[in-house]
Design a protein around this motif. Structure first.
Motif, PDB file in Angstrom:
ATOM      1  N   UNK A 283       0.827  -1.206   0.000  1.00  0.00           N
ATOM      2  CA  UNK A 283       0.000   0.000   0.000  1.00  0.00           C
ATOM      3  C   UNK A 283       0.864   1.261   0.000  1.00  0.00           C
ATOM      4  N   UNK A 284       2.013   1.200   0.639  1.00  0.00           N
ATOM      5  CA  UNK A 284       2.923   2.343   0.627  1.00  0.00           C
ATOM      6  C   UNK A 284       3.428   2.620  -0.791  1.00  0.00           C
ATOM      7  N   UNK A 285       3.747   1.555  -1.513  1.00  0.00           N
ATOM      8  CA  UNK A 285       4.197   1.712  -2.899  1.00  0.00           C
ATOM      9  C   UNK A 285       3.073   2.282  -3.753  1.00  0.00           C
ATOM     10  N   UNK A 286       1.859   1.750  -3.579  1.00  0.00           N
ATOM     11  CA  UNK A 286       0.718   2.254  -4.351  1.00  0.00           C
ATOM     12  C   UNK A 286       0.470   3.728  -4.067  1.00  0.00           C
ATOM     13  N   UNK A 287       0.530   4.101  -2.805  1.00  0.00           N
ATOM     14  CA  UNK A 287       0.331   5.514  -2.445  1.00  0.00           C
ATOM     15  C   UNK A 287       1.400   6.395  -3.067  1.00  0.00           C
TER      16      UNK A 287
END
Length: 421
Positions: free
Chosen positions: A238-242
């Motif tokens: 999710x950090x990468x997606x954000x």
């Protein structure tokens, strides 16, 4: 398909280790003198002689008297042997969970040997095939015959894959139950949620099939998607997606498979950008052969249609506790009757890790995969490390017949679960 030799289970027990060893050597002599005769009567005799209070146990599977004798002899000589389980039965009842496979696990011929040789399996499969008949171009058994996965790949058409996997699951559940194995809880992965809801008693067969077809036919409209598994935790994905902002807006977490395995899904072009970024960070990824972009934002345009399609369903209260991978928690009649539950199921993510932990909290210590292969029982130990649980397959790709199930039945017998042969 060439028929395979019938597999047999030889269960032995003793109140002490010495008594078990004496019994094992007695049956070893009987097997050695059986020549080419079927070991069926000897196995039945051994099962009848089992004292339920005898906690020291051995279970041997094999296709002939000679194979059973060879495996039993090798076990008695020391060391682990394929097809042999041994140990001490627990005094406490073993709580058991069925894990229902979803589409993606299917393969040509899955379960067909059981279909030909096991009436309980065949009857349950045929009931599913009858319910599925309005939605398929040919009978489910024909979809599973050799050559059915050749171009255009009917078995891998999403609704057909889901329906055949559902029918195989119904057959396997019926066969386990005929052998005395009843689940204390159920959980399904992806489209396996419909099978779990049916086996729990919440959904009728016709409702489960109709709802399954509705979701998978809508999902199959997408043909520009892609999926991959990242070997990391959910918050890292999710950090990468954000961090990728608009590029990753249409990519989502499709499933949390374990604390260290996360499936991602979305349009192929955008997903490739996400995978590239994960790789740059040293996170290993592997592609999945699915172009529908399941459990991703790509499915959002179809959610209203799915809600409308399932809005008239009125489930019963589950007779067996069902954990939903939509929430990772126990699902009741109200939730399973809510169209929003099924739209959330279609959109994802699938919370397999949380669901396994809920089953553990319910006391489950034996997990049986109700479907083809070992995907779910392979993921389970990654969610719940430790060697005190049983993770059992029903059928595998390399042994599509009774042996895999009988090996699981033998391990349950050794653990102290009452079984039938």
């Amino acid at each position: 398909m060439k028929p395979t030799a019938t597999a047999h289970l030889l269960p032995l027990a003793g109140r002490t280790r010495a008594e078990l060893d004496r019994t094992a050597h007695e049956f070893l002599s009987l097997l050695a003198s059986a020549d080419d005769c079927s070991p069926g009567p000897l196995c039945a005799e051994a099962f009848t002689a089992v004292d339920p209070a005898a906690s020291h146990r051995i279970a041997v599977t094999g296709h002939s008297a000679a194979e059973l004798a060879e495996r039993l002899s090798a076990h008695l000589a020391g060391g682990p042997v394929r097809g042999v389980a041994s140990g001490t039965a627990t005094e406490r009842p073993v709580r058991l969970a069925f894990l229902c496979s979803g589409q993606g696990a299917q393969f040509t011929g899955m379960g067909m040997n059981l279909y030909r040789t096991e009436p309980a399996y065949r009857d349950a499969f045929d009931r599913c095939a009858s319910a599925a008949a309005p939605y398929v171009a040919k009978p489910l058994t024909q979809l599973l015959e050799p050559g059915a996965d050749a171009p255009p790949g009917e078995l891998y058409h999403l609704p057909y894959a889901a329906l055949t996997t559902f029918a195989v699951g119904c057959g396997l559940a019926a066969l386990w139950r005929e052998r005395g194995v009843e689940p204390d809880a159920l959980m399904g992965f992806s489209s396996g949620e419909y099978l779990a809801a049916h086996l729990s008693g919440a959904l009728t067969l016709r409702d489960a099939v109709r709802m399954l077809v509705a979701e998978t036919e809508l999902a199959a409209r997408v043909d520009s998607g892609a999926m991959a598994v990242a070997a990391t935790e959910e918050r890292s994905v999710r950090s990468v997606l954000d961090g990728l902002g608009e590029v990753a807006r249409r990519v989502g977490v499709a499933a949390v498979l374990s604390p260290w395995d996360v499936s991602i899904s979305g349009p192929a072009t955008e997903l490739a950008v996400v995978v590239e970024r994960l790789t740059e960070l040293g996170i290993r990824t592997s592609a999945l052969p699915v172009r529908q972009g399941l459990h991703s934002p790509l499915q959002e345009p179809s959610l209203d249609e799915l809600r409308a399609a399932v809005s008239d369903v009125r489930p019963s209260s589950p007779r067996v506790e069902m954990v939903s991978t939509v929430t990772g928690e126990v699902a009741d009649r109200r939730r399973l009757g809510d169209p929003d539950h099924w739209s959330a199921h279609m959109r994802g993510p699938v919370r397999f890790d949380a669901g396994i932990r809920s089953l553990d909290a319910l006391g489950a210590s034996a997990f049986v995969e109700i479907g083809p292969g070992r995907a779910l029982t392979g993921l389970g130990p990654r969610c719940l490390p430790g060697d005190h649980r049983l993770w059992l397959a029903s059928i595998g790709r390399s042994e599509d017949g009774a042996e895999a199930m009988l090996r699981g039945l033998g391990r349950l017998f050794v653990a102290g679960v009452p079984i039938r042969l």
